[in-house]
Design an enzyme around this catalytic site. Structure first.
Site, PDB file in Angstrom:
ATOM      1  N   THR A 121       1.008  -1.198  -0.042  1.00 55.91           N
ATOM      2  CA  THR A 121       0.151  -0.052   0.118  1.00 55.91           C
ATOM      3  C   THR A 121       0.802   1.017  -0.031  1.00 55.91           C
ATOM      4  O   THR A 121       1.873   1.306   0.828  1.00 55.91           O
ATOM      5  CB  THR A 121      -0.948  -0.124   1.034  1.00 55.91           C
ATOM      6  OG1 THR A 121      -1.677  -1.255   1.265  1.00 55.91           O
ATOM      7  CG2 THR A 121      -1.808   1.258   1.352  1.00 55.91           C
ATOM      8  N   ASN A 208      -9.621   0.951   2.134  1.00 54.20           N
ATOM      9  CA  ASN A 208      -9.286   1.010   3.558  1.00 54.20           C
ATOM     10  C   ASN A 208     -10.278   2.073   4.293  1.00 54.20           C
ATOM     11  O   ASN A 208     -10.536   1.865   5.755  1.00 54.20           O
ATOM     12  CB  ASN A 208      -7.761   0.869   3.754  1.00 54.20           C
ATOM     13  CG  ASN A 208      -7.331  -0.251   3.630  1.00 54.20           C
ATOM     14  OD1 ASN A 208      -7.967  -1.359   3.507  1.00 54.20           O
ATOM     15  ND2 ASN A 208      -6.058  -0.585   3.697  1.00 54.20           N
ATOM     16  N   GLY A 253     -17.441  -2.267  18.470  1.00 49.41           N
ATOM     17  CA  GLY A 253     -16.500  -3.193  19.674  1.00 49.41           C
ATOM     18  C   GLY A 253     -15.374  -2.139  20.159  1.00 49.41           C
ATOM     19  O   GLY A 253     -15.712  -1.252  20.690  1.00 49.41           O
ATOM     20  N   CYS A 260      -3.135  -2.606   8.877  1.00 47.10           N
ATOM     21  CA  CYS A 260      -3.637  -1.985   7.730  1.00 47.10           C
ATOM     22  C   CYS A 260      -4.581  -0.622   8.030  1.00 47.10           C
ATOM     23  O   CYS A 260      -4.176   0.457   7.914  1.00 47.10           O
ATOM     24  CB  CYS A 260      -4.164  -2.552   6.601  1.00 47.10           C
ATOM     25  SG  CYS A 260      -3.191  -3.840   5.779  1.00 47.10           S
ATOM     26  N   LYS A 321      -8.140  -9.349  15.673  1.00 47.03           N
ATOM     27  CA  LYS A 321      -9.247 -10.170  15.183  1.00 47.03           C
ATOM     28  C   LYS A 321      -9.101 -11.472  15.151  1.00 47.03           C
ATOM     29  O   LYS A 321      -7.906 -12.163  15.440  1.00 47.03           O
ATOM     30  CB  LYS A 321      -9.577  -9.576  13.472  1.00 47.03           C
ATOM     31  CG  LYS A 321      -8.793 -10.060  12.651  1.00 47.03           C
ATOM     32  CD  LYS A 321      -9.224  -9.339  11.354  1.00 47.03           C
ATOM     33  CE  LYS A 321      -8.648 -10.295  10.255  1.00 47.03           C
ATOM     34  NZ  LYS A 321      -9.345  -9.918   8.897  1.00 47.03           N
TER      35      LYS A 321
END
Ligand code: UDX
Length: 430
Positions: A121, A208, A253, A260, A321
């Site tokens: 990126t 993103n 959350g 990223c 995650k």
């Protein structure tokens, strides 16, 4: 086709493994002899479902090769992908030093015609700089085209995302480069976007940023719902069922982490500032992400009372995650450090990330399973929504905890059910 991939992190290794699986010969270039040696033995340095098997398959059938030598990899390759890291520097800008070092090295080894495509990126305009650097370094007789082929894989589902992506973005300057890259990507079944280099570079940041925007939007609605007494999950369901909006990436959350979204949103603030365009929008996304974490910590502090010292907190979930062992920018790091400052003891469990977490959170006691973690702890805090935690024997958990208090940072439990079981339950935005 014969191709090279420089870099063997998530993007590089997954890209290489998938192209090798499709029958291309893929040279993976690295700079660390130890890592390259391990990869040659089929050892993948991080957890990504299915990746080690795919790498081993590529090694066995000879399509996947790991090397430290640019001349060995570059000379037979038609396409060379740059897939090295672009971490955030201390100002929040993307650090492109590795990309430029690699571009120089590639330039010195090209003969004939090559395509040098960036998967990392990189801010708009970077590939143009790569072109300038390479022009200076290359032999007179060698020629090349630059291209931008951003990668959209998500950790935990990286192989599937790469083989069956929603789209394949190919940004090129010449018809020749476009044709070759289209041919290479033909077996991949995503819709192709064929465009120019700067547009391709921007697509990656914009995508993103959109994901980060949705998460921060959901978290802001959660913060607001807590204040006005609404249930954020129902609010967001009511929003997301509108087909124009959609349901995904609207789960509140403890905020977004990973390698990223945090770094790319910060980089976008700098990119917009440099371009003289309003940057406050992206700044607000980052602010909400920090705020939602602070709010969660505040609630736990309140529950611990005026004398938190010596109390024990059980933490379930450490990775940023589920289905990854990646701890980069994991909300757990910030939350555990803040709790640690209160003088509490932390017991923690994660199905995959404990080895990496130990290096960052060395004072934490790591346990073998969720029940051991809860045993003798004052309260339970869930920070990652691993499936394993969704089906826990909650009555057993209740017996093991000193107080039946649950802070559910990922809203994995049903509040009514937990309250019926006698828990004091707090989710996010509920
Ligand atoms: C992301 C992009 O999804 C991917 O396209 C890009 O190539 C790399 O960055 P990844 O970092 O693997 O992928 O994770 P992602 O699934 O996007 O989740 C990022 C963070 O957002 C996680 O911490 C996750 O828990 C959080 N998240 C996600 C939420 O808090 N709520 C949501 O609704 C979705």
């Amino acid at each position: 086709m014969i191709i090279s991939v420089v870099g063997h992190g998530y993007v590089g290794l997954v890209t290489a493994a998938v192209f090798a699986d499709l029958g291309n010969t893929v040279w993976v270039l690295g700079r660390d002899p130890k890592k390259i040696e391990e990869l040659r033995r089929g050892k993948v340095p991080f957890y990504e479902p299915g990746l080690e098997e795919t790498v081993k398959r590529g090694l066995k059938n000879g399509y996947l090769k790991f090397t430290l030598s640019y001349s060995e990899a570059i000379s037979p390759s038609e396409v060379i992908f740059i897939a090295v890291g672009t971490p955030g520097d201390k100002n929040g800008e993307a650090d492109l030093s590795n990309v430029f070092i690699v571009a120089k090295k590639i330039a010195r080894h090209i003969t004939g015609y090559k395509i040098v495509a960036t998967k990392s990126t990189v801010p708009p305009g970077t590939n143009q700089k790569i072109e300038e650097i390479m022009e200076k370094e290359k032999e007179k007789t060698a020629s090349f085209d630059i291209a931008s082929t951003p990668e959209f894989l998500s950790q935990g589902t990286a192989l599937d995302n790469t083989l069956h992506p929603d789209r394949v973005v190919i940004g090129t300057k010449t018809q020749k480069a476009r044709e070759i890259l289209v041919r290479l990507h033909e077996p991949i079944d995503g819709e192709m976007i064929l465009t120019n280099v700067k547009t391709a570079e921007m697509i990656k940041y914009a995508a993103n940023a959109m994901l980060a925007t949705r998460i921060s939007f959901a978290n802001l609605i959660a913060l607001l719902s807590e204040q006005v007494g609404a249930d954020a999950l129902t609010v967001l369901k009511g929003v997301g069922l509108d087909k124009r909006i959609g349901k995904t990436f609207l789960s509140p959350g403890v905020g977004f982490g990973g390698s990223c979204l945090p770094k790319d949103t910060k980089a976008l603030v700098k990119i917009t500032q440099k371009a003289g365009v309003i940057s406050e929008f992206f700044e607000a996304i980052i602010k909400v992400n920090e705020e939602v974490r602070k709010n969660f910590i505040q609630k736990i502090k309140k529950a611990l009372g005026s004398k938190p010292q010596g109390k024990t907190i059980a933490i379930l979930g450490l990775s940023f995650k589920p289905d990854t062992d990646d701890m980069r920018e994991a909300p757990s790091i910030y939350i555990i450090k803040a709790l640690q400052n209160l003088g509490v003891k932390i017991r923690a469990y994660d199905p995959k990330a404990m080895e990496k977490a130990e290096k960052i959170l060395s004072w934490v006691t790591f346990l073998k399973d969720p029940y051991q973690t809860c045993s003798g702890s004052d309260i339970l805090v869930v920070l990652t929504e691993w499936n394993e935690f969704k089906e826990l024997d909650l009555l057993r958990v209740k017996e093991l905890l000193k107080k039946p208090v649950v802070f559910d940072g990922r809203n994995i439990y049903n509040p009514e059910k937990l309250r019926e079981l006698g828990f004091i339950y707090q989710g996010v935005g509920r």
